[in-house]
Design a protein around this motif. Structure first.
Motif: not given
Length: 118
Positions: A50, A54, A57, A68, A70
Motif C-alpha cells: 500500500i 491508500p 495497492t 486486501e 489497508t
C-alpha cells in the motif's frame, strides 16, 4: 523501527482472517508498506503493498481478489484482510516497508502465524 504483527490463527479453508501490524519509529503516513509471508521451506514473498495514497495497492496474482491491505495513519497500523483462505496461504506473515529488495532487510518483527487447515 519496530513492527508488531498480530491476528494470526488456525482457520479452515475458505475462512477469513484480519491481520494487524503496528509500526513505530518511522514517518508512518509517508511510508510505503507491505505484507510479506514465509511458508515453511520457502523464501519470503511479498503479498500486498500500500502506498502513501491508500487507494494505490498492489498484489501478486496468488492473492489478488482474496487479500486486501489497508492502513490507518491515525493508529500507525496496517491491516491485511484475508478471505477465501487456502492451505497454501499457510505461512508466517510479516509487515515491513515496501521494497523490491526486501530480502536484504535485517529488521523484521516476530511475525504472526496463519495456518489454513481442516
Amino acid at each position: 523501527v519496530q513492527f508488531v504483527e498480530s491476528g494470526g490463527a488456525l482457520v479452515q479453508p475458505g475462512g477469513s482472517l484480519r491481520l494487524s501490524c503496528v509500526v513505530s519509529g518511522l514517518d508512518f503516513s509517508s511510508s510505503y508498506l507491505s505484507w510479506y509471508r514465509q511458508a515453511p521451506g520457502k523464501r519470503r514473498e511479498m503479498v500486498a503493498s500500500i502506498f502513501r495514497n491508500p487507494a494505490i495497492t498492489n498484489y501478486p496474482d496468488s492473492v489478488k481478489d482474496r487479500f486486501e491491505i489497508t492502513r490507518d495513519n491515525a493508529k500507525n497500523t496496517v491491516y491485511l484482510q484475508m478471505s477465501r483462505l487456502k492451505p497454501e496461504d499457510t505461512a508466517v506473515y510479516y509487515c515491513n516497508q515496501y521494497s523490491v529488495n526486501f530480502n536484504r532487510f535485517s529488521n523484521w518483527g516476530q511475525g504472526t502465524r496463519v495456518t489454513v487447515s481442516s
